[in-house]
Design a protein around this motif. Structure first.
Motif, PDB file in Angstrom:
ATOM      1  N   ALA A 140     -40.258  58.729 -57.429  1.00 45.22           N
ATOM      2  CA  ALA A 140     -41.309  57.700 -57.400  1.00 45.22           C
ATOM      3  C   ALA A 140     -40.733  56.344 -56.990  1.00 45.22           C
ATOM      4  CB  ALA A 140     -41.984  57.605 -58.765  1.00 45.22           C
ATOM      5  N   ALA A 141     -39.546  56.007 -57.476  1.00 45.26           N
ATOM      6  CA  ALA A 141     -38.909  54.736 -57.102  1.00 45.26           C
ATOM      7  C   ALA A 141     -38.564  54.722 -55.618  1.00 45.26           C
ATOM      8  CB  ALA A 141     -37.656  54.505 -57.948  1.00 45.26           C
ATOM      9  N   ASP A 142     -38.128  55.859 -55.091  1.00 50.37           N
ATOM     10  CA  ASP A 142     -37.829  55.962 -53.664  1.00 50.37           C
ATOM     11  C   ASP A 142     -39.103  55.747 -52.845  1.00 50.37           C
ATOM     12  OD1 ASP A 142     -36.202  56.475 -51.390  1.00 50.37           O
ATOM     13  OD2 ASP A 142     -36.733  58.602 -51.429  1.00 50.37           O
ATOM     14  N   ALA A 143     -40.200  56.362 -53.279  1.00 49.74           N
ATOM     15  CA  ALA A 143     -41.479  56.195 -52.577  1.00 49.74           C
ATOM     16  C   ALA A 143     -41.925  54.730 -52.617  1.00 49.74           C
ATOM     17  CB  ALA A 143     -42.540  57.095 -53.199  1.00 49.74           C
ATOM     18  N   LYS A 144     -41.829  54.108 -53.777  1.00 48.99           N
ATOM     19  CA  LYS A 144     -42.211  52.695 -53.930  1.00 48.99           C
ATOM     20  C   LYS A 144     -41.373  51.803 -53.001  1.00 48.99           C
ATOM     21  CE  LYS A 144     -41.963  49.040 -57.496  1.00 48.99           C
ATOM     22  NZ  LYS A 144     -43.081  48.226 -57.129  1.00 48.99           N
ATOM     23  N   GLU A 145     -40.079  52.029 -52.986  1.00 49.67           N
ATOM     24  CA  GLU A 145     -39.175  51.226 -52.144  1.00 49.67           C
ATOM     25  C   GLU A 145     -39.523  51.375 -50.664  1.00 49.67           C
ATOM     26  OE1 GLU A 145     -34.552  51.558 -50.834  1.00 49.67           O
ATOM     27  OE2 GLU A 145     -34.954  51.718 -52.979  1.00 49.67           O
ATOM     28  N   LYS A 146     -39.805  52.597 -50.258  1.00 48.45           N
ATOM     29  CA  LYS A 146     -40.122  52.827 -48.841  1.00 48.45           C
ATOM     30  C   LYS A 146     -41.470  52.199 -48.472  1.00 48.45           C
ATOM     31  CE  LYS A 146     -37.087  56.582 -47.664  1.00 48.45           C
ATOM     32  NZ  LYS A 146     -36.159  56.732 -48.726  1.00 48.45           N
ATOM     33  N   ILE A 147     -42.465  52.301 -49.354  1.00 51.14           N
ATOM     34  CA  ILE A 147     -43.756  51.673 -49.072  1.00 51.14           C
ATOM     35  C   ILE A 147     -43.589  50.163 -48.982  1.00 51.14           C
ATOM     36  CG2 ILE A 147     -46.076  51.207 -49.983  1.00 51.14           C
ATOM     37  CD1 ILE A 147     -45.880  54.031 -51.341  1.00 51.14           C
ATOM     38  N   GLU A 148     -42.840  49.578 -49.923  1.00 51.76           N
ATOM     39  CA  GLU A 148     -42.650  48.123 -49.931  1.00 51.76           C
ATOM     40  C   GLU A 148     -41.776  47.635 -48.784  1.00 51.76           C
ATOM     41  OE1 GLU A 148     -41.392  47.305 -53.970  1.00 51.76           O
ATOM     42  OE2 GLU A 148     -43.478  47.170 -54.652  1.00 51.76           O
ATOM     43  N   SER A 149     -41.142  48.552 -48.040  1.00 53.59           N
ATOM     44  CA  SER A 149     -40.374  48.150 -46.862  1.00 53.59           C
ATOM     45  C   SER A 149     -41.294  47.818 -45.685  1.00 53.59           C
ATOM     46  CB  SER A 149     -39.385  49.248 -46.452  1.00 53.59           C
ATOM     47  OG  SER A 149     -40.059  50.348 -45.853  1.00 53.59           O
ATOM     48  N   LEU A 150     -42.553  48.216 -45.774  1.00 52.38           N
ATOM     49  CA  LEU A 150     -43.509  47.879 -44.722  1.00 52.38           C
ATOM     50  C   LEU A 150     -43.820  46.389 -44.783  1.00 52.38           C
ATOM     51  CD1 LEU A 150     -45.930  50.916 -45.111  1.00 52.38           C
ATOM     52  CD2 LEU A 150     -44.381  50.473 -43.190  1.00 52.38           C
ATOM     53  N   PRO A 151     -43.703  45.679 -43.676  1.00 52.11           N
ATOM     54  CA  PRO A 151     -43.890  44.220 -43.688  1.00 52.11           C
ATOM     55  C   PRO A 151     -45.235  43.745 -44.238  1.00 52.11           C
ATOM     56  CG  PRO A 151     -42.960  44.927 -41.601  1.00 52.11           C
ATOM     57  CD  PRO A 151     -43.320  46.180 -42.360  1.00 52.11           C
ATOM     58  N   ALA A 152     -46.282  44.528 -44.066  1.00 51.58           N
ATOM     59  CA  ALA A 152     -47.614  44.105 -44.510  1.00 51.58           C
ATOM     60  C   ALA A 152     -47.894  44.447 -45.969  1.00 51.58           C
ATOM     61  CB  ALA A 152     -48.685  44.725 -43.614  1.00 51.58           C
ATOM     62  N   VAL A 153     -46.935  45.059 -46.653  1.00 50.14           N
ATOM     63  CA  VAL A 153     -47.145  45.450 -48.043  1.00 50.14           C
ATOM     64  C   VAL A 153     -46.489  44.438 -48.977  1.00 50.14           C
ATOM     65  CG1 VAL A 153     -46.651  47.202 -49.800  1.00 50.14           C
ATOM     66  CG2 VAL A 153     -47.361  47.898 -47.500  1.00 50.14           C
ATOM     67  N   GLN A 154     -47.296  43.915 -49.879  1.00 47.41           N
ATOM     68  CA  GLN A 154     -46.806  42.970 -50.881  1.00 47.41           C
ATOM     69  C   GLN A 154     -46.216  43.713 -52.074  1.00 47.41           C
ATOM     70  OE1 GLN A 154     -49.495  39.805 -51.896  1.00 47.41           O
ATOM     71  NE2 GLN A 154     -48.705  39.654 -53.976  1.00 47.41           N
ATOM     72  N   SER A 155     -46.890  44.799 -52.498  1.00 45.25           N
ATOM     73  CA  SER A 155     -46.414  45.542 -53.651  1.00 45.25           C
ATOM     74  C   SER A 155     -46.967  46.964 -53.613  1.00 45.25           C
ATOM     75  CB  SER A 155     -46.846  44.858 -54.955  1.00 45.25           C
ATOM     76  OG  SER A 155     -48.258  44.816 -55.039  1.00 45.25           O
TER      77      SER A 155
END
Length: 182
Positions: A140-155
């Protein structure tokens, strides 16, 4: 793909499937069994372990890691979309199964909301292949980190849920091909 090595320095690792963090000592003999999504799964005389990307230098010579195939520079110039979130999630892997968490059928829900500043918040509900798997927080932490790597994602928030219970029928056709189940 199995490669034998010796750790060149002490290394933080996560025990599979318990999910506990330990330190593997310099000089430990290892066998690399999986290099997907930016992390490495290794086998030692003590069992299986996951090594995070930041600790890969302990493996000695450069390790050929299959990292995200998503070009974040191109995404920064484009319009944010749900498809981008799904694409980065396809770069998260169960450390024991060589299939990404999307094709494994672990993602149950994905919801995107826009913040007042124009950035986005992403909510994901995912499950695991077994309720006793201690690797859930790491995946889950890996998924969160990868999603938050997207420039348009704040959290992002990734929650583990158990309903419905996962079963092998949830594996995508692509995942079945990878496992030779087609």
């Amino acid at each position: 793909m199995i490669k034998e090595r010796i750790l060149t320095k002490n290394c933080k690792a996560t025990i599979i499937p318990a999910g506990d963090e330990v330190i593997l000592e310099k000089g430990t003999e290892i066998i690399i069994t999986q290099t997907l999504g930016g992390t490495v799964t290794i086998r030692t005389a003590l069992g299986l372990f996951r090594i995070a990307a930041k600790d890969l230098d302990a493996l000695g010579d450069e390790v050929d890691i299959e990292k995200s195939q998503l070009d974040l520079k191109n995404i920064a110039d484009g319009v944010f979309s749900e498809a981008q979130v799904w694409e980065v999630l396809k770069n998260c892997f169960d450390p024991e199964i060589p299939i990404n968490i999307v094709d494994l059928g672990l993602i149950y829900d994905l919801f995107i909301s826009e913040s007042l500043n124009g950035k986005h918040h992403v909510e994901v509900k995912m499950t695991l292949t077994a309720q006793g798997c201690g690797m859930g927080p790491a995946i889950a932490a890996d998924a969160k980190e990868k999603i938050e790597s997207l420039p348009a994602v704040q959290s992002a928030n990734v929650s583990i849920v158990w309903d419905p219970v996962w079963n092998p029928m949830m594996i995508s056709e692509e995942g079945k091909k990878t496992l030779g189940l087609d």
